[in-house]
Design an enzyme around this catalytic site. Structure first.
Site, mmCIF file in Angstrom:
data_model
loop_
_atom_site.group_PDB
_atom_site.id
_atom_site.type_symbol
_atom_site.label_atom_id
_atom_site.label_comp_id
_atom_site.label_asym_id
_atom_site.label_seq_id
_atom_site.Cartn_x
_atom_site.Cartn_y
_atom_site.Cartn_z
ATOM 1 N N ASP A 192 0.860 -1.187 0.000
ATOM 2 C CA ASP A 192 0.000 0.000 0.000
ATOM 3 C C ASP A 192 0.894 1.235 0.000
ATOM 4 O OD1 ASP A 192 -2.279 1.686 0.511
ATOM 5 O OD2 ASP A 192 -3.218 0.014 1.566
ATOM 6 N N ASP A 299 -2.873 4.807 -2.129
ATOM 7 C CA ASP A 299 -3.828 5.426 -1.215
ATOM 8 C C ASP A 299 -4.236 6.827 -1.678
ATOM 9 O OD1 ASP A 299 -4.956 5.092 1.589
ATOM 10 O OD2 ASP A 299 -3.881 6.966 1.865
ATOM 11 N N GLU A 360 -6.598 4.048 -5.368
ATOM 12 C CA GLU A 360 -7.794 4.315 -4.561
ATOM 13 C C GLU A 360 -8.183 5.749 -4.889
ATOM 14 O OE1 GLU A 360 -9.607 4.902 -0.125
ATOM 15 O OE2 GLU A 360 -7.675 5.688 -0.689
ATOM 16 N N HIS A 431 -11.085 -2.043 4.314
ATOM 17 C CA HIS A 431 -10.851 -1.712 5.729
ATOM 18 C C HIS A 431 -11.504 -0.393 6.139
ATOM 19 C CE1 HIS A 431 -8.046 0.516 3.409
ATOM 20 N NE2 HIS A 431 -7.754 1.272 4.451
ATOM 21 N N ASP A 432 -12.084 0.333 5.190
ATOM 22 C CA ASP A 432 -12.727 1.616 5.506
ATOM 23 C C ASP A 432 -14.249 1.533 5.487
ATOM 24 O OD1 ASP A 432 -10.261 2.920 5.597
ATOM 25 O OD2 ASP A 432 -10.305 3.338 3.440
HETATM 26 C C1 GLC Z 1 -7.445 5.892 2.525
HETATM 27 C C2 GLC Z 1 -7.273 4.677 3.402
HETATM 28 C C3 GLC Z 1 -7.766 5.000 4.771
HETATM 29 C C4 GLC Z 1 -6.927 6.118 5.325
HETATM 30 C C5 GLC Z 1 -6.910 7.324 4.389
HETATM 31 C C6 GLC Z 1 -5.792 8.237 4.722
HETATM 32 O O1 GLC Z 1 -8.755 6.223 2.317
HETATM 33 O O2 GLC Z 1 -7.930 3.587 2.826
HETATM 34 O O3 GLC Z 1 -7.730 3.891 5.630
HETATM 35 O O4 GLC Z 1 -7.402 6.512 6.574
HETATM 36 O O5 GLC Z 1 -6.714 6.952 3.052
HETATM 37 O O6 GLC Z 1 -4.567 7.641 4.435
#
Ligand code: GLC
Length: 655
Positions: A192, A299, A360, A431-432
């Site tokens: 990641d 990310d 993402e 995970h979010d």
């Molecule tokens: C992304 C991750 C999340 C994190 C955020 C900041 O959305 O998936 O878990 O808190 O970025 O890094």
């Protein structure tokens, strides 16, 4: 006259014809639950008219903000090429099909996967010890959420040292071993890449703090008081808000400056306009590729480019989206350029092969998504589009039940809108996000039978759709949300910051807890229950699977379990490449049920699903041959029993 660039005199239909314009309108439609037909009806109206009609809600400057955003994207319909990259359509005869087209990915949240050393935190050795589970499941590639050295304010999404493993999860040597073990089993592994921001404990930020006038401060977005003559420097440079509550700016008193953090205060945004930041990230990527990893999930990668003048966000968009300022950075001015550069300088290996880049990209719609991940654009390989996770007009999922049909319709529509040069990342959990079975059934998800049925249906949807599936750990075990008892049970920084903000606004602890509980990211982060008698006390996050028969071991023994079903489906995907590579066409959509056909690779396969509590009729489909898999569907080809799946080979097909 060319309709682009757009002006106030342009018509709504011109805006809708533009990729970014279309996404913006679709996003508003999703928010308000408005049908596409409305856009067609209003299509001939000039934008200035629509602005006048909407001024009461949206206030001043709304249209101009949209026009600026849309006109910043040079790829417009009618220009040769930009929307439809010439190179690289994925065709079955193509020898050059990238591996990730055929792959099933599996996201590991290492902190909660398996704890080998018993310190209450999942670790790399725990993953190594459970690779059999993943191999037997049949997944092709692991994605590990961050394992880098971190103070863990945001559980690893706040990196202190990008070239080291956090102590509580093991060592670099453990990671090397995990990479080697995956490869030995014919699996791949990606990590990641969290480079929109670093932890405030990162050495670079610490140096910037120590010498705010020195070059290190330029790695971040420092706005110094002296550069704001005539302004009130006791307030932040703009009105942007953080995704984790409060202003997106932190005051640095000694430095006489403000610094930008889109997430928690401890996660400071990197300044990608500084070429040294970009070169550093490219070197970092190369360093990890040399260690053998196969790519990165990136990310919030669409947030990296911010406009130089950091303008205020529009309050109306802020109110709609819950965050002020997002229109300025979710699709920033130099995003394409920075991604293409990183692909060339970081992800491209010496032999010319390219490690996989999965973005993402919260807020990115289907059209802008194509401009980020279309093959031949030379940017990303796939993106995560989040629009399918909410139902139209129901943005706040916890006040309604998520309908399974939404996922089915969204993915089929998404597929219709892209072509062979692009690829959908199929996911419904990470995970979010809270567990999908709970989003669908609420507390009803605690009924083991309903839970099993929904787990089976969701697996069938995800693994038979066109695109590349990304499973999230626990999904194959039908994981559901955790009934956390109180604030003390929560660990997620997003939830906890929100609680603090609510309490500051006068809410009681009870009220604040009730407000954050339904959507807390902790639901997705409870540990995997490997065996029925697993000792679950002492994990970093209280809460765990409690229903007998739902541990991994118990499900592995049970042929009717969700785990056994996922294994079968993945094996079926492997045996029938049409699932990974073929086309998809919807034949019929009834209440709570659908029929679609996958065609390609010399095959046609019919998928039939009923996700409702009642049996449903469905039309005859000629040429039915072998039933490849069926759960609860019954024998009658024109009837689908409640909560059932039927996957049938078609010998011949009249379209
Ligand atoms: C992304 C991750 C999340 C994190 C955020 C900041 O959305 O998936 O878990 O808190 O970025 O890094």
């Amino acid at each position: 006259m060319r309709p682009f660039p757009l002006t106030r005199r342009s018509r709504l239909r011109d805006l809708y014809a533009h990729p970014v314009g279309r996404d913006v309108i679709d996003k508003l439609r999703l928010y308000f639950g408005a049908p596409e037909a409305l856009v067609r009806v209003l299509g001939p109206l000039p934008l200035s008219w629509i602005e006048a009609a909407g001024r009461r809600f949206a206030g001043e400057g709304f249209l101009q903000m949209i026009l600026d955003l849309v006109n910043s994207e040079p790829a417009v319909p009618g220009d040769p090429g930009p929307l439809m990259p010439a190179a690289g359509a994925i065709s079955p005869t193509d020898e050059d099909v990238p591996w990730w087209v055929d792959a099933v990915f599996y996201q590991v949240y290492p902190r909660s996967f398996a704890d080998a050393d018993g310190n209450g935190i999942g670790d790399l050795r725990g993953i190594i010890e459970h690779l059999d589970h993943l191999e037997e499941l049949g997944v092709d590639c692991l994605w590990l959420s961050p394992v880098f050295d971190s103070p863990n304010r945001d559980m690893g999404y706040d990196v202190r040292d990008y070239r080291d493993v956090m102590e509580e999860m093991g060592t670099l040597e453990d990671l090397d071993e995990l990479i080697a073990d995956c490869h030995a089993r014919g699996m791949r592994i990606i990590l990641d890449l969290v480079v929109n921001h670093t932890s405030t404990e990162h050495e670079r930020f610490q140096r910037a703090l120590a010498d705010p006038e020195g070059p290190d401060a330029d790695f971040y977005h420092f706005v110094r008081d002296r550069d704001r003559p005539g302004e009130d420097t006791s307030t932040p440079p703009n009105n942007w808000t953080s995704f984790f509550s409060g202003s997106a700016w932190m005051r640095l008193e000694e430095a006489e400056a403000w610094v930008l953090h889109l997430f928690d205060e401890s996660q400071v945004d990197l300044n990608w306009d500084n070429p040294e930041v970009r070169a550093g990230v490219a070197r970092l990527v190369g360093w990890w590729l040399d260690r053998g990893i196969d790519g990165f999930r990136m990310d919030v990668i669409n947030y990296i480019s911010k406009p130089e003048d950091l303008p205020h966000g529009h309050p109306y968009i802020g109110a709609l989206m819950d965050f002020i300022g997002i229109e300025h950075f979710y699709y920033g001015p130099r995003l394409h350029e920075y991604l293409a550069e990183l692909r060339r300088n970081g992800f491209t290996r010496e032999d010319g092969t390219v490690a996989v880049m999965i973005g993402e990209t919260p807020g990115i719609g289907i059209e802008a998504g194509r401009l980020l991940s279309g093959r031949g654009r030379g940017e990303l390989d796939m993106i995560f589009n989040f629009d399918g996770l909410v139902a139209p007009g129901k943005v706040d999922w916890h006040r309604h039940r998520y309908p399974v049909g939404r996922l089915v319709d969204f993915w089929l529509e998404y597929h219709r809108r892209i072509d062979d040069s692009d690829r959908i990342a199929l996911f419904f959990e990470n995970h979010d996000n809270t567990r999908m079975i709970s989003k669908i059934a609420g507390t009803g998800a605690r009924d083991p039978e309903l839970r099993r049925k929904l787990g089976i249906l969701l697996g069938a949807v995800q693994l038979t759709m066109p695109g590349t599936p990304f499973l999230y750990q626990g999904q194959e075990l039908a994981a559901i949300n955790e009934p956390f008892a109180s604030l003390e049970d929560l660990r997620d920084v997003e939830s906890l910051n929100k609680v603090r903000a609510l309490i500051e606004d006068g809410a009681s602890e009870q009220e604040a807890f009730a407000e954050v509980l339904p959507a807390s990211r902790d639901h997705a982060r409870t540990p995997i229950r490997w065996t029925e008698d697993q000792e679950d006390d002492g994990w970093w996050l209280p809460g765990h699977e409690r229903t007998p028969g739902f541990s991994a071991a118990a499900q592995a023994e049970d042929p009717e379990s969700v785990l056994s079903w996922y294994r079968r489906l993945i094996a079926l995907r492997r045996a029938h490449p049409v699932f990974a590579r073929g086309d998809a066409e919807r034949l019929y959509r009834g209440r709570d049920c659908v029929q679609y056909v996958r065609r390609g690779e010399g095959e046609a396969i019919l998928v039939e699903l009923n996700w409702g509590p009642r049996a449903r009729w469905c039309p005859a489909v000629p040429g039915r041959a072998d039933v490849l898999a069926s759960v609860g569907a019954g024998e009658d080809p024109q009837r689908l029993e409640a909560y059932s799946v039927r996957i049938t080979e078609l010998a011949e097909l009249t379209p």
